[in-house]
Design a protein around this motif. Structure first.
Motif, PDB file in Angstrom:
ATOM      1  N   SER A 268      -2.240   5.330  -3.373  1.00 28.89           N
ATOM      2  CA  SER A 268      -0.934   4.709  -3.624  1.00 28.89           C
ATOM      3  C   SER A 268      -0.010   5.667  -4.368  1.00 28.89           C
ATOM      4  O   SER A 268       1.196   5.747  -4.071  1.00 28.89           O
ATOM      5  CB  SER A 268      -1.123   3.419  -4.425  1.00 28.89           C
ATOM      6  N   ARG A 269      -0.569   6.415  -5.321  1.00 26.03           N
ATOM      7  CA  ARG A 269       0.264   7.391  -6.054  1.00 26.03           C
ATOM      8  C   ARG A 269       0.707   8.526  -5.149  1.00 26.03           C
ATOM      9  O   ARG A 269       1.850   9.016  -5.253  1.00 26.03           O
ATOM     10  CB  ARG A 269      -0.532   7.942  -7.241  1.00 26.03           C
ATOM     11  N   GLN A 283       7.653   0.309  -8.287  1.00 28.66           N
ATOM     12  CA  GLN A 283       6.501   0.107  -7.399  1.00 28.66           C
ATOM     13  C   GLN A 283       5.194   0.548  -8.067  1.00 28.66           C
ATOM     14  O   GLN A 283       4.149  -0.103  -7.927  1.00 28.66           O
ATOM     15  CB  GLN A 283       6.721   0.891  -6.103  1.00 28.66           C
ATOM     16  N   TRP A 284       5.260   1.661  -8.785  1.00 26.32           N
ATOM     17  CA  TRP A 284       4.058   2.161  -9.466  1.00 26.32           C
ATOM     18  C   TRP A 284       3.584   1.185 -10.546  1.00 26.32           C
ATOM     19  O   TRP A 284       2.382   0.965 -10.718  1.00 26.32           O
ATOM     20  CB  TRP A 284       4.343   3.536 -10.059  1.00 26.32           C
ATOM     21  N   ASN A 285       4.513   0.565 -11.284  1.00 27.36           N
ATOM     22  CA  ASN A 285       4.142  -0.421 -12.300  1.00 27.36           C
ATOM     23  C   ASN A 285       3.459  -1.629 -11.655  1.00 27.36           C
ATOM     24  O   ASN A 285       2.479  -2.169 -12.194  1.00 27.36           O
ATOM     25  CB  ASN A 285       5.368  -0.862 -13.086  1.00 27.36           C
ATOM     26  N   HIS A 286       3.978  -2.064 -10.491  1.00 26.24           N
ATOM     27  CA  HIS A 286       3.366  -3.186  -9.790  1.00 26.24           C
ATOM     28  C   HIS A 286       1.946  -2.837  -9.342  1.00 26.24           C
ATOM     29  O   HIS A 286       1.004  -3.650  -9.454  1.00 26.24           O
ATOM     30  CB  HIS A 286       4.226  -3.575  -8.592  1.00 26.24           C
ATOM     31  N   ILE A 292      -5.059  -3.263 -12.879  1.00 27.86           N
ATOM     32  CA  ILE A 292      -5.603  -3.799 -14.139  1.00 27.86           C
ATOM     33  C   ILE A 292      -6.310  -5.135 -13.884  1.00 27.86           C
ATOM     34  O   ILE A 292      -7.384  -5.412 -14.442  1.00 27.86           O
ATOM     35  CB  ILE A 292      -4.475  -3.951 -15.178  1.00 27.86           C
ATOM     36  N   GLU A 293      -5.735  -5.982 -13.036  1.00 27.64           N
ATOM     37  CA  GLU A 293      -6.365  -7.262 -12.704  1.00 27.64           C
ATOM     38  C   GLU A 293      -7.702  -7.047 -11.984  1.00 27.64           C
ATOM     39  O   GLU A 293      -8.700  -7.727 -12.260  1.00 27.64           O
ATOM     40  CB  GLU A 293      -5.421  -8.085 -11.831  1.00 27.64           C
TER      41      GLU A 293
END
Length: 372
Positions: A268-269, A283-286, A292-293
């Motif tokens: 993704s990165r 988008q990266w924060n999402h 994390i979940e």
């Protein structure tokens, strides 16, 4: 007490009135005297005197005096009442009689108790023989010896009883263990017979005819001399067919999950690329929140794994989402640097190829011209 018109007083006692006469009022001057027939109810008498059962003689006398001053016809008080006074007097006599009767009965009971008491001094019972027996010292000694014999007999019987109970309890426990062991053996034998029957049935149907290793010996999967070959081969067969302990499957699942999450976040990165614009940062924060979940769920699986794993050294620790994100960014940076380096090498190789190809083409042209 009666009074005539001239003021003379006449005293009338209850004993002077015949009992067979019906109650009737006497009119003497300006006062009426009722022919009251007394009742000898003890409880009512105590209530009339405003007392409780068990009170002392002084309390009875004081209550009677106060009530007599209150209800006596010659007291001159506003509450004077001859009928009430006669009730009080009768109640007083009944209460006195009741107290005397109780006192007499108590004295009789004490006399009876004294008759059954030993005539020997009481302090002798506490000098020897554990306070057992009565009478002379020799009599008490015999009684004490008999008491000791009885006590010893009871202790022996109690000891035998406890010993038999413990033996029976141990026997019952052994029987229960034998029953459980026999059931376990029966179940194991039944399973073995069932498996053998299924194998024989499958062999009769020809299900094992198409096996690649039919008729050949089993290959040894390990060259370690400290492992039993038969046990190792059986374990390998079970593992190859999916019969693995639960904790091993959970451990394998946890490792595969963390590797998949690491690859996904790095991919993704890489898709976002650089530099990071506000839209790409959002988008990266999402993506980081979803990662994390996933790590939180994976840590729950690790907790369940640690509960069932039989070896303490095999337990696993939680994964840190922040550290994994930093690791993914470093991995992306390393991949980007390698990509740039490979691109640079590719361009240099292309330039060298172009240069070498241009020299060769010029040589071919000169040769062609020369031959012509």
């Amino acid at each position: 007490m009666l009074t005539n018109n001239t003021g003379h007083h006449f005293l009338v006692r209850q004993a002077m009135i015949p009992r067979n006469l019906k109650p009737f009022p006497y009119i003497c001057g300006n006062r009426m005297l009722s022919g009251y027939k007394p009742k000898s109810n003890v409880k009512d008498s105590y209530k009339i005197l405003e007392l409780e059962e068990g009170c002392s003689l002084d309390d009875i006398r004081n209550s009677y005096r106060s009530l007599a001053k209150k209800y006596h016809p010659d007291s001159g008080a506003a509450t004077a009442d001859s009928e009430a006074f006669m009730k009080v007097e009768e109640a007083y006599r009944v209460v006195l009689s009741d107290v005397a009767t109780k006192k007499k009965s108590n004295e009789n009971n004490e006399e009876e108790e004294d008759q059954f008491k030993s005539k020997a001094p009481q302090h002798r019972h506490y000098l020897s023989f554990e306070g057992v027996g009565f009478g002379t010292p020799s009599q008490r000694e015999k009684q004490y010896m008999q008491f000791r014999v009885d006590r010893a007999t009871e202790q022996v019987l109690e000891y035998r009883k406890q010993r038999l109970e413990s033996q029976y309890a141990a026997t019952d426990l052994m029987k229960a263990k034998d029953v459980r062991h026999s059931k376990k053996v029966k179940i194991t034998q039944a399973v073995e017979r069932l498996v053998e029957d299924l194998i024989q049935e499958s062999m009769a149907k020809g299900d094992f005819d198409n096996l690649s290793g039919k008729g050949k010996p089993l290959q040894k999967f390990s060259d370690c001399p400290h492992i039993d070959p038969m046990t190792h081969n059986l374990n390998r067969i079970l593992i190859d067919n999916g019969y693995q302990p639960e904790w091993i499957l959970m451990q394998k699942e946890i490792r595969e999950t963390i590797e998949r999450l690491r690859k996904n976040i790095v991919a993704s990165r890489s898709k976002l690329g650089g530099p990071m614009t506000p839209y790409r940062q959002k988008q990266w924060n999402h993506i980081c929140e979803q990662f994390i979940e996933d790590i939180r769920k994976l840590n729950k699986r690790i907790d369940n794994f640690n509960l069932v794993v039989p070896i303490l050294s095999r337990q696993m620790v939680h994964f840190s989402a922040d550290k994994e994100i930093v690791r993914a960014e470093k991995t992306y940076e390393a991949l980007a640097e390698n990509r740039d380096a490979s691109n640079l090498d590719t361009k240099e190789n292309e330039e060298e190829n172009v240069k070498s190809f241009g020299w060769k083409s010029s040589l071919f042209k000169w040769l062609n011209l020369t031959l012509k």
